[in-house]
Structures are given as structure tokens and as C-alpha cells.
Scaffold this active site. Structure first.
Site, mmCIF file in Angstrom:
data_model
loop_
_atom_site.group_PDB
_atom_site.id
_atom_site.type_symbol
_atom_site.label_atom_id
_atom_site.label_comp_id
_atom_site.label_asym_id
_atom_site.label_seq_id
_atom_site.Cartn_x
_atom_site.Cartn_y
_atom_site.Cartn_z
ATOM 1 N N ASP A 13 0.836 -1.192 0.000
ATOM 2 C CA ASP A 13 0.000 0.000 0.000
ATOM 3 C C ASP A 13 0.873 1.246 0.000
ATOM 4 O OD1 ASP A 13 -2.865 1.082 0.352
ATOM 5 O OD2 ASP A 13 -1.751 2.165 1.886
ATOM 6 N N GLU A 61 0.766 5.756 0.420
ATOM 7 C CA GLU A 61 0.110 7.039 0.647
ATOM 8 C C GLU A 61 0.835 8.050 -0.230
ATOM 9 O OE1 GLU A 61 -2.622 7.361 2.326
ATOM 10 O OE2 GLU A 61 -2.588 5.298 3.105
ATOM 11 N N ASN A 78 -4.609 11.349 5.199
ATOM 12 C CA ASN A 78 -3.705 10.348 5.766
ATOM 13 C C ASN A 78 -2.949 10.795 7.014
ATOM 14 O OD1 ASN A 78 -1.617 12.007 4.699
ATOM 15 N ND2 ASN A 78 -1.663 10.871 2.764
ATOM 16 N N HIS A 85 -5.650 4.318 6.425
ATOM 17 C CA HIS A 85 -4.964 5.335 5.621
ATOM 18 C C HIS A 85 -3.528 5.564 6.072
ATOM 19 C CE1 HIS A 85 -8.660 6.122 3.531
ATOM 20 N NE2 HIS A 85 -9.276 6.397 4.661
ATOM 21 N N ASP A 128 -2.790 -0.480 6.297
ATOM 22 C CA ASP A 128 -3.651 -0.760 5.141
ATOM 23 C C ASP A 128 -3.154 -1.980 4.370
ATOM 24 O OD1 ASP A 128 -5.353 1.284 5.729
ATOM 25 O OD2 ASP A 128 -4.789 2.564 4.050
#
Length: 204
Positions: free
Chosen positions: A41, A43, A89, A184, A189
Site C-alpha cells: 500500500d 500514501e 492520511n 490510511h 492498510d
């Protein structure tokens, strides 16, 4: 070793070549996933992988359905994080100010993902095209080569579970009673995504 060194040592003078390919979900794929996969994942500062940057990434290695190893890092890509992004986030400019640079983070990530860079271990992500676009764009910009196979748990969930009001990661996680401790944030995540994949594999 020669193959790995070609994939994992960046050519800083030239743009790398990275291919990402969704795998076909069949009995062979399922048996491979039951042994090993990596949940991933990111961000980011926005939605455009060419213009925006990854500011945090997480990867979690699953073996036999269990989390056995984690990689997580904030990234300082040398760009400004807008208030709109921070609202999603909770990652601020002050948090990434002293974070490692892309060159440092992706060198460490390459070691963690090395089998995945050579199509040996499948990566999973929720709405995977987004994360794979950002990952491949960054790797190429830094001079890495890779061939990555991935599975999208969003697509897989739509195939296996009928009747959910949406198929966002939080919704699918709730369906399987999976608790995401830090939604997030990349590592949490990623781990949630990995647990979702295992439950989808086991779902009749």
C-alpha cells in the site's frame, strides 16, 4: 544472482523499465497465494503518478496466510504535502522533513520485494492499479528494472462477495471482521489488504 542484480541495482543515469501485470485467478494462482504473497500500500501527495509522489509505503509478507515480515517507511520525495492530503492520511510536511529520501527507501524496498520484482511472489493491493502505477513510475524514475505480477483485492472481492453496498477496503474488511488499526497509513492498510486476500481465498 546476475538476474537479481540486474533488477535490484538502479541505473541512476537511465530510466528503468518496469512492467506490472494482473494475474489470472485460477487454481494454480490460488495455490501459489496460499504459500506466499506480499500485500502493498502507498500514501501519496495526489492521484497522478507522473506528477505526484509516494510519501509513505508499506509492504507485508504473508506466508501460509500469516503475516511474517513488515516493511514501512515514510518518504521525503522533496515535494510539498497539501493540507487536503494531510486531512486524508494525517501525514504532514514536518513528519517527512527528516524521513529518508527516495533513493534510500527504494533501495531497502528492493531487498524486501526482490522475489516480487522477478514475478516469483505475487503482490496484492486494494484498487491495485493505483498503487502499481505509483510504484512502477517511481522505480523507473530511479533507474530500477522489475517485472511485477499483482492481484487486485477490489476486483477479487467483487467476484467472490455479492451484495455489498460498496467494495472499499474498509467495507470488505468489515465483512470479514478485520480491524484496521490505522486506516490510511500504509503498513496497516497493507496488512489489512493481505488479510482480506486470505479470507477471499478461503471464501466458498
Amino acid at each position: 544472482m546476475e538476474l537479481y542484480s540486474n533488477l535490484l541495482i538502479p541505473d541512476v543515469e537511465n530510466k528503468g523499465v518496469v512492467t506490472t501485470k494482473p494475474v489470472v485467478i485460477n487454481n494454480y494462482t490460488i495455490e501459489k497465494l496460499k504459500t506466499r504473497y506480499i500485500a502493498f500500500d502507498t500514501e501519496t501527495t495526489g492521484l497522478n503518478p507522473s506528477r505526484d509522489r509516494i510519501i509513505e509505503l508499506g509492504a507485508v509478507l504473508f506466508e501460509n496466510g500469516k503475516c511474517v515480515k513488515r516493511f514501512q517507511s515514510l518518504v521525503n520525495p522533496g515535494v510539498f504535502i497539501s493540507a487536503r492530503v494531510t486531512a486524508v492520511n494525517n501525514i504532514t510536511n514536518s513528519m517527512i522533513k527528516n524521513a529518508p529520501t527516495e533513493e534510500v527507501v527504494y533501495s531497502e524496498l528492493a531487498e524486501f520485494l526482490k522475489d516480487a520484482y522477478n514475478e516469483q511472489t505475487i503482490i496484492c493491493a486494494h484498487n491495485a492499479r493505483f498503487d502499481m502505477n505509483f510504484l512502477s513510475e517511481t522505480l523507473m524514475r530511479l533507474g530500477y528494472n522489475a517485472n511485477i505480477n499483482y492481484i487486485d483485492t477490489l476486483t477479487f472481492a467483487k467476484q467472490k462477495i455479492k451484495g455489498l453496498y460498496n467494495y472499499k477496503q474498509d467495507t470488505v474488511a468489515h465483512y470479514f471482521d478485520i480491524v484496521n488499526e490505522q486506516a490510511h497509513r500504509a503498513a496497516s492498510d497493507a496488512e489489512t489488504c493481505g488479510k482480506i486476500l486470505w479470507n477471499l481465498i478461503e471464501e466458498k
